[in-house]
Design a protein around this motif. Structure first.
Motif, PDB file in Angstrom:
ATOM      1  N   ASP A  18     -39.147  24.233  49.334  1.00 35.96           N
ATOM      2  CA  ASP A  18     -38.906  23.313  50.446  1.00 35.96           C
ATOM      3  C   ASP A  18     -39.304  21.891  50.086  1.00 35.96           C
ATOM      4  OD1 ASP A  18     -37.950  25.392  52.017  1.00 35.96           O
ATOM      5  OD2 ASP A  18     -39.812  25.622  53.167  1.00 35.96           O
ATOM      6  N   GLU A  19     -40.414  21.734  49.371  1.00 36.09           N
ATOM      7  CA  GLU A  19     -40.856  20.389  48.964  1.00 36.09           C
ATOM      8  C   GLU A  19     -39.889  19.782  47.949  1.00 36.09           C
ATOM      9  OE1 GLU A  19     -43.323  16.940  48.878  1.00 36.09           O
ATOM     10  OE2 GLU A  19     -42.876  18.499  50.342  1.00 36.09           O
ATOM     11  N   VAL A  20     -39.389  20.580  47.033  1.00 31.21           N
ATOM     12  CA  VAL A  20     -38.384  20.088  46.077  1.00 31.21           C
ATOM     13  C   VAL A  20     -37.158  19.601  46.857  1.00 31.21           C
ATOM     14  CG1 VAL A  20     -36.802  20.744  44.225  1.00 31.21           C
ATOM     15  CG2 VAL A  20     -39.188  21.496  44.151  1.00 31.21           C
ATOM     16  N   ALA A  21     -36.720  20.380  47.818  1.00 29.30           N
ATOM     17  CA  ALA A  21     -35.553  19.982  48.625  1.00 29.30           C
ATOM     18  C   ALA A  21     -35.825  18.701  49.399  1.00 29.30           C
ATOM     19  CB  ALA A  21     -35.173  21.114  49.577  1.00 29.30           C
ATOM     20  N   ARG A  22     -37.045  18.567  49.893  1.00 30.23           N
ATOM     21  CA  ARG A  22     -37.394  17.387  50.688  1.00 30.23           C
ATOM     22  C   ARG A  22     -37.292  16.096  49.880  1.00 30.23           C
ATOM     23  NH1 ARG A  22     -41.219  13.856  51.586  1.00 30.23           N
ATOM     24  NH2 ARG A  22     -42.650  14.678  50.035  1.00 30.23           N
ATOM     25  N   VAL A  23     -37.723  16.144  48.617  1.00 29.36           N
ATOM     26  CA  VAL A  23     -37.769  14.915  47.824  1.00 29.36           C
ATOM     27  C   VAL A  23     -36.455  14.596  47.111  1.00 29.36           C
ATOM     28  CG1 VAL A  23     -40.263  15.079  47.509  1.00 29.36           C
ATOM     29  CG2 VAL A  23     -38.752  15.991  45.745  1.00 29.36           C
ATOM     30  N   LEU A  24     -35.542  15.549  47.066  1.00 29.70           N
ATOM     31  CA  LEU A  24     -34.258  15.286  46.408  1.00 29.70           C
ATOM     32  C   LEU A  24     -33.248  14.716  47.395  1.00 29.70           C
ATOM     33  CD1 LEU A  24     -33.685  18.348  44.055  1.00 29.70           C
ATOM     34  CD2 LEU A  24     -34.558  16.084  43.492  1.00 29.70           C
ATOM     35  N   GLU A  25     -32.525  13.710  46.951  1.00 32.84           N
ATOM     36  CA  GLU A  25     -31.458  13.159  47.766  1.00 32.84           C
ATOM     37  C   GLU A  25     -30.271  14.112  47.757  1.00 32.84           C
ATOM     38  OE1 GLU A  25     -30.394   9.208  46.603  1.00 32.84           O
ATOM     39  OE2 GLU A  25     -32.483   8.567  46.453  1.00 32.84           O
ATOM     40  N   PRO A  26     -29.483  14.124  48.816  1.00 25.51           N
ATOM     41  CA  PRO A  26     -28.285  14.961  48.822  1.00 25.51           C
ATOM     42  C   PRO A  26     -27.407  14.649  47.613  1.00 25.51           C
ATOM     43  CG  PRO A  26     -28.716  14.110  51.010  1.00 25.51           C
ATOM     44  CD  PRO A  26     -29.677  13.410  50.063  1.00 25.51           C
ATOM     45  N   GLY A  27     -26.829  15.687  47.045  1.00 17.65           N
ATOM     46  CA  GLY A  27     -25.956  15.541  45.885  1.00 17.65           C
ATOM     47  C   GLY A  27     -26.663  15.654  44.551  1.00 17.65           C
ATOM     48  N   VAL A  28     -27.996  15.680  44.551  1.00 16.05           N
ATOM     49  CA  VAL A  28     -28.756  15.777  43.302  1.00 16.05           C
ATOM     50  C   VAL A  28     -28.785  17.231  42.844  1.00 16.05           C
ATOM     51  CG1 VAL A  28     -31.038  15.482  42.252  1.00 16.05           C
ATOM     52  CG2 VAL A  28     -30.136  13.730  43.777  1.00 16.05           C
ATOM     53  N   THR A  29     -28.655  17.410  41.542  1.00 13.57           N
ATOM     54  CA  THR A  29     -28.662  18.750  40.958  1.00 13.57           C
ATOM     55  C   THR A  29     -30.067  19.117  40.499  1.00 13.57           C
ATOM     56  OG1 THR A  29     -26.368  18.579  40.266  1.00 13.57           O
ATOM     57  CG2 THR A  29     -27.721  20.171  39.086  1.00 13.57           C
ATOM     58  N   LEU A  30     -30.426  20.355  40.769  1.00 13.55           N
ATOM     59  CA  LEU A  30     -31.691  20.916  40.320  1.00 13.55           C
ATOM     60  C   LEU A  30     -31.401  21.931  39.225  1.00 13.55           C
ATOM     61  CD1 LEU A  30     -34.769  21.631  40.614  1.00 13.55           C
ATOM     62  CD2 LEU A  30     -34.057  23.330  42.321  1.00 13.55           C
ATOM     63  N   ALA A  31     -32.055  21.785  38.095  1.00 14.68           N
ATOM     64  CA  ALA A  31     -32.029  22.789  37.031  1.00 14.68           C
ATOM     65  C   ALA A  31     -33.352  23.534  37.137  1.00 14.68           C
ATOM     66  CB  ALA A  31     -31.884  22.137  35.667  1.00 14.68           C
ATOM     67  N   PHE A  32     -33.273  24.822  37.408  1.00 14.56           N
ATOM     68  CA  PHE A  32     -34.455  25.631  37.689  1.00 14.56           C
ATOM     69  C   PHE A  32     -34.520  26.767  36.675  1.00 14.56           C
ATOM     70  CE2 PHE A  32     -36.371  29.339  39.732  1.00 14.56           C
ATOM     71  CZ  PHE A  32     -37.498  28.822  40.344  1.00 14.56           C
ATOM     72  N   PHE A  76     -30.084  24.344  49.331  1.00 13.72           N
ATOM     73  CA  PHE A  76     -29.399  24.195  48.048  1.00 13.72           C
ATOM     74  C   PHE A  76     -28.154  25.069  48.008  1.00 13.72           C
ATOM     75  CE2 PHE A  76     -33.659  22.847  46.837  1.00 13.72           C
ATOM     76  CZ  PHE A  76     -33.404  21.776  45.987  1.00 13.72           C
ATOM     77  N   THR A  77     -27.152  24.603  47.296  1.00 10.46           N
ATOM     78  CA  THR A  77     -25.991  25.408  46.957  1.00 10.46           C
ATOM     79  C   THR A  77     -26.185  25.853  45.520  1.00 10.46           C
ATOM     80  OG1 THR A  77     -24.555  24.165  48.440  1.00 10.46           O
ATOM     81  CG2 THR A  77     -23.478  25.440  46.686  1.00 10.46           C
ATOM     82  N   VAL A  78     -26.313  27.152  45.316  1.00 12.03           N
ATOM     83  CA  VAL A  78     -26.496  27.681  43.970  1.00 12.03           C
ATOM     84  C   VAL A  78     -25.130  27.747  43.301  1.00 12.03           C
ATOM     85  CG1 VAL A  78     -27.247  29.661  42.604  1.00 12.03           C
ATOM     86  CG2 VAL A  78     -28.579  28.935  44.606  1.00 12.03           C
ATOM     87  N   GLU A  79     -24.966  26.943  42.257  1.00 11.55           N
ATOM     88  CA  GLU A  79     -23.687  26.883  41.550  1.00 11.55           C
ATOM     89  C   GLU A  79     -23.599  27.930  40.446  1.00 11.55           C
ATOM     90  OE1 GLU A  79     -22.963  22.790  40.425  1.00 11.55           O
ATOM     91  OE2 GLU A  79     -23.802  22.131  42.340  1.00 11.55           O
ATOM     92  N   THR A  80     -24.686  28.095  39.710  1.00 16.92           N
ATOM     93  CA  THR A  80     -24.734  29.136  38.684  1.00 16.92           C
ATOM     94  C   THR A  80     -26.144  29.726  38.664  1.00 16.92           C
ATOM     95  OG1 THR A  80     -25.364  27.621  36.894  1.00 16.92           O
ATOM     96  CG2 THR A  80     -23.008  28.016  37.187  1.00 16.92           C
ATOM     97  N   ALA A  81     -26.198  31.008  38.347  1.00 16.01           N
ATOM     98  CA  ALA A  81     -27.485  31.698  38.197  1.00 16.01           C
ATOM     99  C   ALA A  81     -27.283  32.799  37.164  1.00 16.01           C
ATOM    100  CB  ALA A  81     -27.954  32.283  39.519  1.00 16.01           C
ATOM    101  N   SER A  82     -28.139  32.820  36.162  1.00 13.64           N
ATOM    102  CA  SER A  82     -28.047  33.867  35.149  1.00 13.64           C
ATOM    103  C   SER A  82     -29.449  34.221  34.680  1.00 13.64           C
ATOM    104  CB  SER A  82     -27.185  33.416  33.969  1.00 13.64           C
ATOM    105  OG  SER A  82     -27.757  32.286  33.345  1.00 13.64           O
ATOM    106  N   VAL A  83     -29.583  35.429  34.179  1.00 10.31           N
ATOM    107  CA  VAL A  83     -30.855  35.894  33.652  1.00 10.31           C
ATOM    108  C   VAL A  83     -30.712  36.044  32.142  1.00 10.31           C
ATOM    109  CG1 VAL A  83     -32.565  37.746  33.664  1.00 10.31           C
ATOM    110  CG2 VAL A  83     -31.461  37.060  35.793  1.00 10.31           C
TER     111      VAL A  83
END
Length: 144
Positions: A18-32, A76-83
């Motif tokens: 939630d804190e990561v989402a709070r500080v990111l502007e809309p449209g920013v991509t997160l690599a997790f 967040f919209t998860v665009e890709t997820a892999s293990v």
């Protein structure tokens, strides 16, 4: 923004996301990227017990579904997820935390694991001792 192999140290992973989402502007991509556990309860318990024995700052490796749920729940919209599976050399892994000889022995003994662990985590043994294993990593690309 990126978050690499850190979330499993958080005692409140949903608050972290939630804190990561709070500080990111809309449209920013997160690599997790983070360590994850199998959905099987026994293998999950084994992995988290071994990780905490090695590193007391380890709180919990979570299941993939949990991580995706937290990200989507935070907007967040998860665009890709892999293990991915990453081979870990046991000696280096315990040396990274400067474990005492006694603690190294306890960690090695913990690899006498529940059924299925040796296959799931791809244990490699030499002379009956654990030499390496495979750790599971979740890689996610998500946009807020």
């Amino acid at each position: 923004m990126s978050c690499r192999i850190a979330a499993h140290h958080s005692p409140a992973p949903t608050a972290f996301v939630d804190e990561v989402a709070r500080v990111l502007e809309p449209g920013v991509t997160l690599a997790f990227e983070d360590n994850v556990s199998p959905a099987d309860d026994d293998l999950d318990a084994f992995l988290n017990d071994v990780e905490r024995l090695r590193d007391p700052t380890h709180v919990r490796s979570h299941a993939v579904a949990d991580c995706i749920e937290w990200l989507e729940g935070a907007g967040f919209t998860v665009e890709t997820a892999s293990v991915a599976s990453k081979r870990i050399a046991f000696g280096e892994w315990v040396a990274n935390v400067d474990a005492s000889a006694e603690r190294r022995e306890r960690i090695a003994a913990a690899f006498e694991a529940p059924p299925g662990a040796a296959e799931r985590f791809e244990f490699a043994r030499e002379g009956g001792r654990i030499e390496s294993f495979a750790n599971l990593k979740l890689l996610v690309k998500a946009t807020r």
